[in-house]
Design a protein around this motif. Sequence first.
Motif, PDB file in Angstrom:
ATOM      1  N   UNK A  82      -1.382  -4.606   1.981  1.00  0.00           N
ATOM      2  CA  UNK A  82      -0.324  -4.049   1.133  1.00  0.00           C
ATOM      3  C   UNK A  82       0.459  -5.210   0.533  1.00  0.00           C
ATOM      4  N   UNK A  83       0.361  -5.379  -0.776  1.00  0.00           N
ATOM      5  CA  UNK A  83       1.051  -6.484  -1.447  1.00  0.00           C
ATOM      6  C   UNK A  83       2.476  -6.124  -1.871  1.00  0.00           C
ATOM      7  N   UNK A  84       2.879  -4.878  -1.718  1.00  0.00           N
ATOM      8  CA  UNK A  84       4.181  -4.442  -2.231  1.00  0.00           C
ATOM      9  C   UNK A  84       5.260  -4.338  -1.159  1.00  0.00           C
ATOM     10  N   UNK A  85       4.949  -3.776  -0.038  1.00  0.00           N
ATOM     11  CA  UNK A  85       5.867  -3.477   1.056  1.00  0.00           C
ATOM     12  C   UNK A  85       7.049  -2.685   0.528  1.00  0.00           C
ATOM     13  N   UNK A  86       8.174  -3.313   0.189  1.00  0.00           N
ATOM     14  CA  UNK A  86       9.354  -2.558  -0.256  1.00  0.00           C
ATOM     15  C   UNK A  86       9.657  -2.773  -1.729  1.00  0.00           C
ATOM     16  N   UNK A  87       8.664  -3.074  -2.532  1.00  0.00           N
ATOM     17  CA  UNK A  87       8.876  -3.306  -3.959  1.00  0.00           C
ATOM     18  C   UNK A  87       8.759  -2.000  -4.741  1.00  0.00           C
ATOM     19  N   UNK A  88       9.207  -2.039  -5.982  1.00  0.00           N
ATOM     20  CA  UNK A  88       9.129  -0.885  -6.874  1.00  0.00           C
ATOM     21  C   UNK A  88       7.678  -0.407  -6.999  1.00  0.00           C
ATOM     22  N   UNK A  94       0.916   6.735   1.519  1.00  0.00           N
ATOM     23  CA  UNK A  94      -0.531   6.464   1.603  1.00  0.00           C
ATOM     24  C   UNK A  94      -0.830   5.678   2.881  1.00  0.00           C
ATOM     25  N   UNK A  95      -0.053   4.630   3.123  1.00  0.00           N
ATOM     26  CA  UNK A  95      -0.265   3.789   4.296  1.00  0.00           C
ATOM     27  C   UNK A  95       0.028   4.533   5.589  1.00  0.00           C
ATOM     28  N   UNK A  96       1.001   5.429   5.576  1.00  0.00           N
ATOM     29  CA  UNK A  96       1.348   6.201   6.775  1.00  0.00           C
ATOM     30  C   UNK A  96       0.194   7.091   7.215  1.00  0.00           C
ATOM     31  N   UNK A  97      -0.700   7.415   6.305  1.00  0.00           N
ATOM     32  CA  UNK A  97      -1.881   8.222   6.636  1.00  0.00           C
ATOM     33  C   UNK A  97      -2.993   7.393   7.271  1.00  0.00           C
ATOM     34  N   UNK A  98      -2.789   6.075   7.408  1.00  0.00           N
ATOM     35  CA  UNK A  98      -3.721   5.132   8.039  1.00  0.00           C
ATOM     36  C   UNK A  98      -5.128   5.222   7.455  1.00  0.00           C
ATOM     37  N   UNK A  99      -5.273   4.944   6.151  1.00  0.00           N
ATOM     38  CA  UNK A  99      -6.600   5.028   5.555  1.00  0.00           C
ATOM     39  C   UNK A  99      -7.556   3.913   5.974  1.00  0.00           C
ATOM     40  N   UNK A 105       0.622  -6.488   5.934  1.00  0.00           N
ATOM     41  CA  UNK A 105       1.689  -6.791   4.971  1.00  0.00           C
ATOM     42  C   UNK A 105       1.463  -8.212   4.479  1.00  0.00           C
ATOM     43  N   UNK A 106       1.495  -8.407   3.149  1.00  0.00           N
ATOM     44  CA  UNK A 106       1.324  -9.758   2.625  1.00  0.00           C
ATOM     45  C   UNK A 106       1.932  -9.893   1.242  1.00  0.00           C
ATOM     46  N   UNK A 107       2.535 -10.977   0.967  1.00  0.00           N
ATOM     47  CA  UNK A 107       2.916 -11.546  -0.316  1.00  0.00           C
ATOM     48  C   UNK A 107       4.125 -10.948  -1.009  1.00  0.00           C
ATOM     49  N   UNK A 111       8.668 -10.278   4.588  1.00  0.00           N
ATOM     50  CA  UNK A 111       9.414  -9.846   5.761  1.00  0.00           C
ATOM     51  C   UNK A 111       8.746  -8.619   6.354  1.00  0.00           C
ATOM     52  N   UNK A 112       9.292  -8.152   7.450  1.00  0.00           N
ATOM     53  CA  UNK A 112       8.714  -7.009   8.145  1.00  0.00           C
ATOM     54  C   UNK A 112       8.884  -5.727   7.346  1.00  0.00           C
ATOM     55  N   UNK A 113       7.879  -4.879   7.430  1.00  0.00           N
ATOM     56  CA  UNK A 113       7.977  -3.554   6.815  1.00  0.00           C
ATOM     57  C   UNK A 113       8.792  -2.631   7.711  1.00  0.00           C
ATOM     58  N   UNK A 114       8.802  -2.919   9.005  1.00  0.00           N
ATOM     59  CA  UNK A 114       9.466  -2.042   9.960  1.00  0.00           C
ATOM     60  C   UNK A 114       8.693  -0.759  10.204  1.00  0.00           C
ATOM     61  N   UNK A 115       7.515  -0.673   9.637  1.00  0.00           N
ATOM     62  CA  UNK A 115       6.720   0.556   9.703  1.00  0.00           C
ATOM     63  C   UNK A 115       5.723   0.507  10.862  1.00  0.00           C
ATOM     64  N   UNK A 116       5.639   1.577  11.641  1.00  0.00           N
ATOM     65  CA  UNK A 116       4.713   1.589  12.771  1.00  0.00           C
ATOM     66  C   UNK A 116       3.239   1.618  12.363  1.00  0.00           C
ATOM     67  N   UNK A 117       2.969   1.922  11.113  1.00  0.00           N
ATOM     68  CA  UNK A 117       1.582   2.008  10.637  1.00  0.00           C
ATOM     69  C   UNK A 117       1.073   0.704  10.026  1.00  0.00           C
TER      70      UNK A 117
END
Length: 196
Positions: A82-88, A94-99, A105-107, A111-117
Amino acid sequence: LSHDLGDHPTGHLFAAVPGLHAGGSQVDPLLFSLAPAADGRDARLTRMAASVPKGAFHELSHVPHLQAAEIINRAGVHVLVDLDVWMKGRRPEILALRPALVQVVYLGYPGSSGAPYMDYLIADRVVAPPEARAWFSESLVLLPGCYQVNDYARSFPLTATPPEEERRAAGLRRGMGVREGEVVLANFNQLYKLEP
């Protein structure tokens, strides 16, 4: 997976990466764009889509979350970055569904997403110092040196500055009152990001 593969700082930094892997490496690059299709309106997105094998670029901007996750899963993705994390434009649903088996998390947000997935964060010792490990929900993958990829070859195709360019630059520096050997610091962010 990103909304920012086109004309955006993330897209500029990441531009060469898919093409480097498309040339027979051990990685099969797949691009999942959350921005509108590469239809020529954004030359960078179109170029990035063309840098991967046919069928490896997927435009998911108008695809519902569940269907987008199914497309990623059916593509057989082992590691989804995931190149966006908390960006617009990000779509955490989508990621929460664990595809994918592993989600990274990168780029785009160092920082941390804080997301369990999200399983891993790719960083370096400056972005994620060892003493701050407790503040990250992801396991850390610390790269030596700097974590940030740069598409230097495409952004700056000349590795040596021609003499006429050096003369022009020296004239500009003198015209701005910058003496020989002085360092110029610049910030090229949008002005709204700067505060006094």
